[in-house]
Structures are given as structure tokens and as C-alpha cells.
Design a protein around this motif. Structure first.
Motif, PDB file in Angstrom:
ATOM      1  N   PHE A 248       0.855  -1.173   0.000  1.00 23.71           N
ATOM      2  CA  PHE A 248       0.000   0.000   0.000  1.00 23.71           C
ATOM      3  C   PHE A 248       0.897   1.230   0.000  1.00 23.71           C
ATOM      4  N   GLY A 249       1.205   1.702  -1.198  1.00 27.25           N
ATOM      5  CA  GLY A 249       2.116   2.819  -1.358  1.00 27.25           C
ATOM      6  C   GLY A 249       2.784   2.757  -2.710  1.00 27.25           C
ATOM      7  N   PRO A 250       3.774   3.596  -2.964  1.00 29.01           N
ATOM      8  CA  PRO A 250       4.487   3.575  -4.237  1.00 29.01           C
ATOM      9  C   PRO A 250       5.090   2.206  -4.507  1.00 29.01           C
ATOM     10  N   ALA A 251       4.973   1.749  -5.736  1.00 30.68           N
ATOM     11  CA  ALA A 251       5.476   0.423  -6.101  1.00 30.68           C
ATOM     12  C   ALA A 251       6.980   0.371  -5.929  1.00 30.68           C
ATOM     13  N   SER A 252       7.449  -0.749  -5.427  1.00 28.05           N
ATOM     14  CA  SER A 252       8.893  -0.951  -5.256  1.00 28.05           C
ATOM     15  C   SER A 252       9.324  -2.078  -6.174  1.00 28.05           C
ATOM     16  N   THR A 253      10.511  -1.963  -6.741  1.00 24.20           N
ATOM     17  CA  THR A 253      11.014  -2.984  -7.656  1.00 24.20           C
ATOM     18  C   THR A 253      11.411  -4.232  -6.878  1.00 24.20           C
ATOM     19  N   ASN A 254      11.348  -5.370  -7.543  1.00 23.30           N
ATOM     20  CA  ASN A 254      11.739  -6.622  -6.907  1.00 23.30           C
ATOM     21  C   ASN A 254      13.248  -6.705  -6.723  1.00 23.30           C
ATOM     22  N   ALA A 255      14.006  -6.169  -7.667  1.00 27.34           N
ATOM     23  CA  ALA A 255      15.464  -6.232  -7.586  1.00 27.34           C
ATOM     24  C   ALA A 255      15.983  -5.084  -6.734  1.00 27.34           C
ATOM     25  N   PRO A 256      17.044  -5.303  -5.951  1.00 30.95           N
ATOM     26  CA  PRO A 256      17.596  -4.220  -5.134  1.00 30.95           C
ATOM     27  C   PRO A 256      18.194  -3.126  -6.022  1.00 30.95           C
ATOM     28  N   ALA A 257      18.003  -1.890  -5.606  1.00 28.39           N
ATOM     29  CA  ALA A 257      18.519  -0.757  -6.377  1.00 28.39           C
ATOM     30  C   ALA A 257      19.045   0.295  -5.419  1.00 28.39           C
ATOM     31  N   THR A 258      19.969   1.106  -5.887  1.00 32.06           N
ATOM     32  CA  THR A 258      20.557   2.185  -5.089  1.00 32.06           C
ATOM     33  C   THR A 258      20.343   3.504  -5.813  1.00 32.06           C
ATOM     34  N   ALA A 259      19.686   4.442  -5.119  1.00 23.34           N
ATOM     35  CA  ALA A 259      19.454   5.750  -5.720  1.00 23.34           C
ATOM     36  C   ALA A 259      20.700   6.622  -5.560  1.00 23.34           C
ATOM     37  N   CYS A 260      21.093   7.269  -6.635  1.00 23.25           N
ATOM     38  CA  CYS A 260      22.268   8.146  -6.614  1.00 23.25           C
ATOM     39  C   CYS A 260      21.807   9.590  -6.740  1.00 23.25           C
ATOM     40  N   PHE A 261      22.170  10.401  -5.764  1.00 21.57           N
ATOM     41  CA  PHE A 261      21.807  11.811  -5.779  1.00 21.57           C
ATOM     42  C   PHE A 261      23.073  12.636  -5.825  1.00 21.57           C
ATOM     43  N   SER A 262      23.065  13.633  -6.684  1.00 21.19           N
ATOM     44  CA  SER A 262      24.254  14.491  -6.827  1.00 21.19           C
ATOM     45  C   SER A 262      24.189  15.720  -5.935  1.00 21.19           C
ATOM     46  N   SER A 263      22.971  15.976  -5.373  1.00 23.85           N
ATOM     47  CA  SER A 263      22.831  17.170  -4.541  1.00 23.85           C
ATOM     48  C   SER A 263      21.658  16.986  -3.593  1.00 23.85           C
ATOM     49  N   PRO A 264      21.581  17.799  -2.539  1.00 23.03           N
ATOM     50  CA  PRO A 264      20.418  17.731  -1.634  1.00 23.03           C
ATOM     51  C   PRO A 264      19.114  18.033  -2.346  1.00 23.03           C
ATOM     52  N   GLU A 265      19.177  18.812  -3.417  1.00 17.41           N
ATOM     53  CA  GLU A 265      17.961  19.127  -4.147  1.00 17.41           C
ATOM     54  C   GLU A 265      17.381  17.883  -4.816  1.00 17.41           C
ATOM     55  N   ASP A 266      18.260  16.994  -5.267  1.00 13.50           N
ATOM     56  CA  ASP A 266      17.778  15.755  -5.890  1.00 13.50           C
ATOM     57  C   ASP A 266      17.039  14.889  -4.870  1.00 13.50           C
ATOM     58  N   LEU A 267      17.555  14.817  -3.652  1.00 15.77           N
ATOM     59  CA  LEU A 267      16.895  14.032  -2.609  1.00 15.77           C
ATOM     60  C   LEU A 267      15.538  14.627  -2.274  1.00 15.77           C
ATOM     61  N   THR A 268      15.482  15.953  -2.170  1.00  8.86           N
ATOM     62  CA  THR A 268      14.215  16.627  -1.883  1.00  8.86           C
ATOM     63  C   THR A 268      13.207  16.396  -3.005  1.00  8.86           C
ATOM     64  N   LYS A 269      13.666  16.449  -4.247  1.00 10.42           N
ATOM     65  CA  LYS A 269      12.792  16.227  -5.399  1.00 10.42           C
ATOM     66  C   LYS A 269      12.256  14.794  -5.414  1.00 10.42           C
ATOM     67  N   SER A 271      11.853  12.768  -2.823  1.00  9.87           N
ATOM     68  CA  SER A 271      10.864  12.597  -1.751  1.00  9.87           C
ATOM     69  C   SER A 271       9.541  13.247  -2.124  1.00  9.87           C
ATOM     70  N   LYS A 272       9.619  14.415  -2.754  1.00  4.99           N
ATOM     71  CA  LYS A 272       8.396  15.116  -3.143  1.00  4.99           C
ATOM     72  C   LYS A 272       7.626  14.345  -4.204  1.00  4.99           C
ATOM     73  N   GLU A 273       8.344  13.761  -5.168  1.00  5.53           N
ATOM     74  CA  GLU A 273       7.683  12.971  -6.215  1.00  5.53           C
ATOM     75  C   GLU A 273       7.011  11.734  -5.628  1.00  5.53           C
ATOM     76  N   LYS A 274       7.658  11.165  -4.641  1.00  9.85           N
ATOM     77  CA  LYS A 274       7.072   9.985  -3.983  1.00  9.85           C
ATOM     78  C   LYS A 274       5.785  10.366  -3.263  1.00  9.85           C
ATOM     79  N   GLU A 275       5.794  11.513  -2.586  1.00 12.83           N
ATOM     80  CA  GLU A 275       4.588  11.975  -1.906  1.00 12.83           C
ATOM     81  C   GLU A 275       3.486  12.293  -2.912  1.00 12.83           C
ATOM     82  N   GLN A 276       3.862  12.885  -4.036  1.00 13.42           N
ATOM     83  CA  GLN A 276       2.869  13.209  -5.055  1.00 13.42           C
ATOM     84  C   GLN A 276       2.238  11.945  -5.637  1.00 13.42           C
ATOM     85  N   LEU A 277       3.070  10.892  -5.787  1.00  9.49           N
ATOM     86  CA  LEU A 277       2.542   9.627  -6.290  1.00  9.49           C
ATOM     87  C   LEU A 277       1.545   9.030  -5.310  1.00  9.49           C
ATOM     88  N   ALA A 278       1.875   9.100  -4.017  1.00 12.58           N
ATOM     89  CA  ALA A 278       0.950   8.579  -3.003  1.00 12.58           C
ATOM     90  C   ALA A 278      -0.354   9.377  -3.015  1.00 12.58           C
TER      91      ALA A 278
END
Length: 550
Positions: A248-269, A271-278
Motif C-alpha cells: 500500500f504505497g508507491p510500487a517498489s522494484t523486486n530487484a535491489p537498487a541504489t538511488a544516486c543523488f548528486s545534490s540535496p535538491e535531488d533528494l528533496t525532489k 521525496s516530493k515525487e514519492k509523496e505526489q505519487l501517493a
């Protein structure tokens, strides 16, 4: 062991007297004339100790590694990995009996196996297969014709069904049969319609681990094991329900994955997209007026918070089995993605019920075919609850049969002994192949009370001798009890006529199919042949796919 108590000639002797000149009789040293007998013997050796009220349990480890402790014949057969086609047919016959009448699966396997063993003796004695099949069909028809005349009791339309259900429940319940039978009787009687009809789908069964069997109870509506997540714990009017077998929430992939962020703005974006999807997913549910969600999967906290803003009740289910049951009862599909269903489930209200330290979620609605009552079973272990649940279903099925046909037969092996006596008397007077076949059918029927006596820890020879003497004297109410022979009418040990008749018909069908089989041909590739095919694929071979097993 000969339990007939009369000097009846052996089957080979009878057949040799009626055999026509010029017909060769196979030698006794010939190997399996009926290749299915070996598979039947194996199944009998497994199922026989579980037969009757004093049957034992099997502790099984399935191919998937699951551990199952049960004495229910069909559950044991399902857990076995069968290879012989005859064993598959016997399991299918047991499955047919379970689906049509609920009870009598062990009866089907044991009687079919005993008839196959007797058929092998008849074939070795020189009886042609065509005559054997015809005589077996005649004997089966004779048994089915006699059966209604053995009825000795009937459940009245206004009677408490406890006395009629007790013997059925006692066969499958390991302990506290009185309490369990009273609970089932009360539940069945409560939802029985005024015209006498009984719809078993209106009675649900829910198992909750914990407490003891005495803490079992009846709840209105359909109760399932589950827990509400969040602050919304009830919907008291106009519930519209969606069922999900995904997180119950945003779909998660079956295979393990690692998110790469180049800046704090990417992390904020991110998280915001995930909230918008929910928010989008919850908005879709709200647009369809969904106010109850049942999930078999993980619950995302942010999605849960968003659902609570719109007063959506989120329930986390305990098993996929209950999800499938809800889907069937509510008429809405199980969804593997968090999207609203085209046809949501509907009921009047949904709420939680505390049962000691456990919780049950109750669905109530006013519909003629909807569950009106749920029998909540409590127990310490999963396997124990599974056995109790199976016993309850047997009781419900028995009451359903009695509402259709209230006639009851003598239980505890008394009916089988009476049928054996009648067939023996007729077989001793018949000429030709019919005589020994009737005697063989009678001997197969006697194997069932023998199994009851053996499982009760009694001396089989003594019990069968006493039963034979009583039935010869005309007392067809004598059966096998815990300490010896009993009067089944006084002890109130019954079998439903519908279950017994259906079981005999199923046995006759599968045995008549198998008696004409003389070998089993397995069309499959052996490992060595597969290697040859890989290395010499361009070379022609005579018969690379055929291996034979007699």
C-alpha cells in the motif's frame, strides 16, 4: 484372516469350477496382473492408520519445506508427490468425494484399494477382465440399491442437529468434541432459513491463533483475521471496498537498487515525487468513493497518512487465502497494483472486534447470499487450528446434506458389515463368475471395520468374529467402538446416507476404470536418452521417448 465364519471355498477353487474348458489359467507366479494394485497398497498403508475416530495424525514435510500435521486423508494425499497414474486416479476420486460431500475421502481410498487387491486375486485365479468388470458393476449396483433400506434414523426439521453431527465431528476433532459440535450446531441452526433450506456459504470460518478452543465464539457477518492500520478503525455506513495483493504505497522494484543523488535538491525532489505519487493513488481511490482498503502486503506510512485524510480505513490481512475469500464474497477482484477496482465490494459496515489479545475485522451486509455469521476458532498452534477448522467444515457439510436428505445410516462399520453379509449370501448362491466376485466385494467391505478396530487398538480377530456373529443373528446395528463392539443406535454413531452413497458410487467408477489396466506406459525422456539427443540430434532413433513401467 477369514472373518466370514463359514466354510466358503477359496476364489480360485470357485473359478476353476466355473471355468470353461480350453481357457488357460495364469500361473500364480505371474507378476502383477493388475499394475495399479501396488500403488493402491502404498496409499492404503498411509491412509489406513488415519481412518475413523481413533485415527492417528501424520507429520508431513512437503516438497516446499512446509510442515503439516494432519489426519485428514485429502490433505495427506495433496501433500504427497505421486508418480503412478493409478495413485493419481485414486487421489482424484478422493478429491471428487470431498468436493461433492465433504466427508468420506479415507473411505473412498481404502475401499477402492481393497477392491483392487481382491480384483488381482480374481485375475490370478483366471477370471477374464471383461467378466470381472461386469460382475463388479453388478455388485456395486446391488450395494447402492440395498443402502437406503439400511436407514434407521432421520433428522427432523425442527430438531437440534447436535446428536446427528456429533459422530461426524468426533471422527475429525482431536479433543473437546462436545463443545465444538454445540458451536457448529448453534451456528447452523441460527442461519437455517424458515423453509428448511441451508446455505453453507452464509456461515464463515475464521481462525485466530492464541487463547484456547473454549474461547471460540460466533460473530455476526464475515470475520477475518487482520488489523486496522492508522486511526480509522471502522466504517459504519456504506462501505466500498478494494482488495490489494501489493504494498500500500508507491510500487517498489523486486530487484535491489541504489538511488544516486548528486545534490540535496535531488533528494528533496525524489521525496516530493514519492509523496505526489501517493497523493495521486489515494485521489484515484477517493474518486471511486473507496473508503475501505484491505491489503496483503506492506503498508507505506506516508500513503497511510494520506488515506486517513480522506477517512479511508486501511486493513492489513494475514493471509492470501482470506483475501481470496473476501474477493469471492464481496464480488470484487484482487488487484496487484494500487489502482481502484472497476467494481468495488460493497457492504453495510466494517469494524474491528477485540477477542482477547487478537483482533478480527468484521464485514456486515444485508444480502440473502452473504455470510450472516462467522465461527471464530481459537487455538495455540497453526496445525491445531487447521485440524479444528477441517472438523468444523465437515460438520457444516454434514448438516447441509441432512437438510437435503435427513436419512442416517448405522456408523462405526455396521453398514459395511451388513452389506458384506448380504453380498456373501447372494454370492454363495450365484453360479459362474458372479459368485466369487460378490464374495470378493464383501471381503473388501469387511476391511473397513477391520481398520476401525485396528486403529482403536483392539484385537481385530476377536472384534470381527463378534461382529460377524451379531450380524448373522440379524443385529445389523453392531459396530466397532473404543473398547469393543457397540450398538450404534444407543451410542448414536451415524453416517449420512448421501455421503455413503456418493462414496460408493465414486469407488465403483474408479475401480471399474482400473480393473482393466494391465500395464502403465510412461511416455517421457530418460536422462540418458536426453543426452543422446543432445549429442546426436541429427541421427534418427527408433523410439527415444518411450519407457515402460509395468
Amino acid at each position: 484372516m477369514d472373518t466370514r465364519g463359514t466354510s466358503t471355498p477359496e476364489l480360485p477353487e470357485l473359478l476353476s469350477q466355473s471355468a470353461k474348458p480350453g481357457i488357460p489359467v495364469p500361473g500364480a507366479q505371474e507378476k502383477d496382473l493388475l499394475s495399479s494394485t501396488a500403488a493402491a497398497r502404498t496409499l492404503i498403508s498411509i491412509i489406513r492408520p488415519c481412518y475413523g475416530p481413533h485415527g492417528r495424525q501424520k507429520l508431513l514435510v512437503t516438497a516446499k519445506g512446509d510442515t503439516v500435521c494432519t489426519g485428514y486423508a485429502l490433505a495427506i494425499l495433496r501433500a504427497l508427490e505421486l508418480e503412478h497414474p493409478a495413485a493419481w486416479l485414486l487421489r482424484e476420486a478422493a478429491q471428487t468425494q470431498a468436493e461433492s460431500r465433504g466427508d468420506g475421502t479415507a473411505f473412498v481410498v481404502l475401499l477402492a484399494g481393497a477392491l483392487l487387491e481382491q480384483a488381482e486375486l480374481l485375475l490370478r485365479a483366471g477370471l477374464p477382465r471383461a467378466q470381472l468388470r461386469e460382475a463388479y458393476a453388478t455388485a456395486a449396483a446391488e450395494v447402492l440399491a440395498i443402502l437406503p433400506s439400511l436407514v434407521i434414523a432421520s433428522l427432523g426439521p425442527l430438531e437440534d442437529p447436535f446428536w446427528a453431527l456429533y459422530s461426524v465431528m468426533n471422527t475429525h476433532a482431536l479433543f473437546q468434541t462436545d463443545f465444538l459440535t454445540k458451536l457448529v450446531s448453534q451456528a447452523c441452526w441460527t442461519i437455517r432459513e424458515l423453509d428448511g433450506n441451508f446455505n453453507p456459504e452464509r456461515l464463515g470460518v475464521c481462525t485466530l491463533r492464541g487463547a484456547t478452543l473454549e474461547d471460540s465464539c460466533l460473530l455476526p457477518g464475515l470475520a477475518v483475521a487482520g488489523k486496522p492500520c492508522g486511526q480509522v478503525t471502522m466504517v459504519l455506513r456504506g462501505a466500498r471496498i478494494a482488495l490489494f495483493t501489493c504494498p500500500f504505497g508507491p510500487a517498489s522494484t523486486n530487484a535491489p537498487a541504489t538511488a544516486c543523488f548528486s545534490s540535496p535538491e535531488d533528494l528533496t525532489k525524489f521525496s516530493k515525487e514519492k509523496e505526489q505519487l501517493a497523493e495521486k493513488q489515494i485521489a484515484q481511490l477517493t474518486a471511486m468513493n473507496i473508503n475501505v482498503v484491505v491489503v496483503w502486503g506492506e503498508i507505506d506510512e506516508k500513503t497511510l497518512v494520506e488515506a486517513e485524510k480522506f477517512s479511508i480505513m486501511v486493513i492489513q490481512a494475514k493471509s492470501r487465502k482470506e483475501m481470496a475469500y473476501l474477493s469471492e464474497m464481496l464480488g470484487t477482484p484482487l488487484l496487484s497494483y494500487l489502482i481502484p477496482p472497476l467494481v468495488p465490494g460493497k457492504c453495510q459496515r466494517v469494524y474491528t472486534q477485540e477477542l482477547g489479545e487478537s483482533l478480527a475485522v468484521v464485514f456486515e451486509w444485508d444480502h440473502p447470499n452473504a455470510p450472516a455469521l462467522t465461527l471464530v476458532l481459537r487455538g495455540a498452534t497453526t496445525d491445531g487450528l487447521r485440524s479444528i477448522e477441517q472438523a468444523v467444515y465437515h460438520g457444516i457439510d454434514a448438516y447441509f446434506q441432512l437438510c437435503q436428505d435427513p436419512r442416517l445410516l448405522p456408523g462405526a462399520g455396521a453398514t459395511e458389515m451388513t452389506l458384506a453379509k448380504i453380498l456373501s449370501e447372494k454370492g454363495s448362491k450365484l453360479e459362474g463368475a458372479g459368485g466369487p466376485v460378490f464374495l470378493a466385494f464383501a471381503q473388501a467391505l469387511r476391511s473397513l471395520p477391520e481398520a476401525l478396530a485396528e486403529n482403536a487398538g483392539l484385537t481385530v480377530t476377536n472384534v470381527m468374529t463378534e461382529m460377524h456373529r451379531a450380524h448373522q443373528d440379524g443385529n445389523f446395528l453392531i459396530g466397532v467402538g473404543q473398547e469393543g463392539i457397540i450398538n450404534v443406535a444407543k451410542e448414536q454413531v451415524w453416517d449420512t446416507l448421501m455421503a455413503k452413497a456418493r462414496g460408493l458410487q465414486v469407488v465403483a467408477d474408479v475401480v471399474l476404470q482400473l480393473v482393466t489396466v494391465d500395464e502403465v506406459i510412461l511416455a517421457k525422456k530418460s536422462p540418458s536418452q536426453q543426452q543422446d539427443l543432445n549429442s546426436e540430434s541429427k541421427k534418427a532413433k527408433k523410439s527415444p521417448f518411450l519407457s515402460m513401467n509395468k
